[in-house]
Design a protein around this motif. Structure first.
Motif, short mmCIF file in Angstrom:
data_model
loop_
_atom_site.label_atom_id
_atom_site.label_comp_id
_atom_site.label_asym_id
_atom_site.label_seq_id
_atom_site.Cartn_x
_atom_site.Cartn_y
_atom_site.Cartn_z
N ASP A 36 -14.92 16.34 19.78
CA ASP A 36 -14.45 16.58 20.42
C ASP A 36 -12.83 16.39 20.34
N GLY A 37 -12.68 16.43 18.70
CA GLY A 37 -11.40 17.03 18.25
C GLY A 37 -10.62 18.39 18.29
N PRO A 38 -8.69 18.11 18.08
CA PRO A 38 -8.38 19.05 17.83
C PRO A 38 -8.61 20.34 16.69
N VAL A 39 -9.50 19.87 15.53
CA VAL A 39 -9.41 20.20 14.49
C VAL A 39 -10.79 20.16 14.28
N PRO A 40 -11.53 21.48 14.29
CA PRO A 40 -13.40 21.92 13.63
C PRO A 40 -13.48 21.11 13.22
N GLN A 41 -15.42 20.45 13.72
CA GLN A 41 -16.20 19.09 13.22
C GLN A 41 -15.99 19.64 12.12
N GLU A 42 -15.93 20.23 11.43
CA GLU A 42 -16.51 20.81 9.91
C GLU A 42 -15.47 20.47 9.09
N PHE A 43 -14.24 20.74 9.40
CA PHE A 43 -12.79 20.13 8.74
C PHE A 43 -12.36 19.01 8.87
N GLY A 44 -13.15 18.68 9.53
CA GLY A 44 -12.62 17.50 10.46
C GLY A 44 -12.36 16.17 9.30
N ILE A 45 -11.42 14.94 9.52
CA ILE A 45 -11.19 13.47 8.83
C ILE A 45 -12.45 13.01 9.33
N HIS A 46 -12.92 12.39 7.85
CA HIS A 46 -13.97 11.25 7.83
C HIS A 46 -14.39 10.30 8.01
N GLY A 47 -12.45 9.29 7.48
CA GLY A 47 -12.09 8.18 7.53
C GLY A 47 -11.62 8.60 5.71
N PHE A 48 -11.42 6.94 5.79
CA PHE A 48 -10.30 7.06 5.01
C PHE A 48 -11.19 7.35 3.40
N HIS A 49 -10.33 7.34 2.63
CA HIS A 49 -10.95 8.06 0.97
C HIS A 49 -10.41 6.70 0.19
N HIS A 50 -9.26 6.33 0.07
CA HIS A 50 -8.86 5.37 -0.95
C HIS A 50 -7.42 5.12 -0.28
N VAL A 51 -7.63 3.57 -1.02
CA VAL A 51 -5.71 3.37 -0.46
C VAL A 51 -4.75 3.04 -2.12
N GLU A 52 -3.76 2.89 -2.27
CA GLU A 52 -3.60 3.37 -3.64
C GLU A 52 -2.62 1.85 -3.56
N LEU A 53 -2.90 0.98 -4.19
CA LEU A 53 -2.38 -0.42 -4.16
C LEU A 53 -0.64 0.08 -4.97
N TRP A 54 0.03 0.02 -4.23
CA TRP A 54 2.10 0.07 -5.75
C TRP A 54 2.08 -1.69 -5.99
N VAL A 107 1.32 -1.18 0.05
CA VAL A 107 0.20 0.08 -0.04
C VAL A 107 0.89 0.61 -0.18
N GLY A 108 0.96 2.05 -1.19
CA GLY A 108 2.10 2.87 -1.24
C GLY A 108 1.44 4.46 -0.94
N VAL A 109 0.26 4.65 -0.57
CA VAL A 109 -0.74 5.81 -0.38
C VAL A 109 -1.73 5.75 1.10
N THR A 110 -2.34 5.77 1.76
CA THR A 110 -3.39 5.86 2.65
C THR A 110 -3.66 7.23 2.28
N ALA A 111 -5.14 6.99 1.97
CA ALA A 111 -5.79 8.66 1.60
C ALA A 111 -6.33 8.39 2.68
N PHE A 112 -7.39 9.81 2.89
CA PHE A 112 -8.45 10.85 4.17
C PHE A 112 -9.61 11.82 2.94
N SER A 113 -10.76 11.26 3.65
CA SER A 113 -11.71 12.67 2.90
C SER A 113 -12.00 12.98 4.11
N VAL A 114 -11.83 14.12 3.43
CA VAL A 114 -12.29 15.56 4.25
C VAL A 114 -13.79 16.78 3.11
N PRO A 115 -13.77 16.57 3.87
CA PRO A 115 -14.92 18.91 2.92
C PRO A 115 -14.07 19.09 1.89
#
Ligand code: ZN
Length: 318
Positions: free
Chosen positions: A141-159, A79-87
């Motif tokens: 309740d984390g250090p990043v405002p919820q409106e900007f926060g990470i929702h979860g994974f977006h995708h992974v890249e298999l190299w 797995v070369g890259v792990t990508a997170f999803s935000v708005p």
């Protein structure tokens, strides 16, 4: 064709010191540390789990902080890259936040979505993708405002150097659909292909094979929500000529491991019972949790595990 897999479950990587890992994934990325446990195959090492407010499947990034291990090399057969999803609207926030923290992301548009690319302090390659439509919620309740926060994974890249065997496996055994293709990248999707349901197969002809070690991903796990889904996929994997393990009880989920034809370690993991089976949902990640079969070794383990702490003063191993 219906798949018994509904998307990504978790990604597990190898890091250096747990304090540096917590400072980055909790402190900078704003993920919640939802479980502090030990590597069940090497219990002198932590296993740290981060995620959204509940550690939902599809948001869980986990680490083995193996401080004495060699540095790895990110390359083919990994797995070369792990990508997170935000708005989408959160991308300028993240660009600024990462820049201020000394990480220097580059920005690229991919399949119509703005993507920030950078590496974590151990060299693990990450992305933050501004997704148009991701109904999942970030931790409130984390250090990043919820409106900007990470929702979860977006995708992974298999190299891979040779995408065909892995591509065939994904299509035929995991029953993905191919959503798009651009240059050396083929996008496989589960279900509707929402963020968290995406695997990009990337051909890197000139890149050497990866070397396991600190700064590399150990494995990626896919969601087979119920134990019966896991058994169906396990059988399909075996019928496809691969060698899956038996179902292993990881306490918070049940797992099956195997290497896909391109060499990447894959896991199947159930959604149940989940991280709140042994801790109250509001108290997740505040104490060292051992699976019942390791409780007898607790005081020894507490002596051998290194110290780290969270910004709220909660410290580990005790
Ligand atoms: Zn795993």
């Amino acid at each position: 064709m219906q798949s018994n897999i509904i998307g990504l479950h978790h990604v597990t990587a190898m890091s250096g010191h747990p304090q540096r890992n917590v400072d980055f994934y909790h402190g900078i990325l704003g993920l919640r540390l939802v479980k502090v446990s030990v590597n069940q195959d090497d219990p002198d090492t932590y296993h740290l789990f981060y995620g959204d407010g509940k550690g939902s499947p599809g948001s869980a990034m986990t680490f083995f902080p193996w401080m004495n291990m060699r540095a790895g090399y990110v390359g083919a057969r990994q797995v070369g890259v792990t990508a997170f999803s935000v708005p989408k609207t959160a991308i300028p926030f993240w660009q600024q936040r990462l820049e201020t923290a000394g990480f220097h992301p580059s920005l690229e548009e991919r399949f119509g979505e703005p993507t920030l690319m950078f590496a974590d302090p151990d060299g693990i390659l990450l992305e933050i993708v501004g997704a148009a439509d991701d109904p999942r919620q970030a931790w409130a309740d984390g250090p990043v405002p919820q409106e900007f926060g990470i929702h979860g994974f977006h995708h992974v890249e298999l190299w891979t150097k040779d995408p065909e065997p892995t591509g065939d496996f994904l299509s035929q055994v995991f029953r993905t659909a191919i959503a798009s293709h651009s240059g050396d990248r083929t996008r496989h999707i589960f279900g509707a292909g929402a963020p968290g349901q995406i695997v990009d197969l990337v051909q890197l002809s000139d890149r050497p094979n990866g070397l396991m070690g600190v700064g590399t991903v150990h494995h990626v796990a896919f969601r087979t929500p119920m134990p019966e889904d896991e058994l169906i996929v396990r059988e399909a994997v075996e019928a496809g000529g691969l060698r899956p393990t038996e179902v292993i009880d990881r306490f918070w989920f049940k797992s099956v491991y195997f290497r896909e034809p391109g060499g990447v370690l894959f896991e199947l993991a159930t959604d149940t019972p989940g991280f709140d089976v042994d801790e109250h949902a509001e108290k997740l990640g505040e104490k060292l949790i051992l699976p019942p079969w390791l409780e007898a070794r607790r005081s020894l383990l507490e002596k051998s595990l290194v110290h780290f702490e969270l910004p709220n003063g909660v410290s580990f191993p005790i």
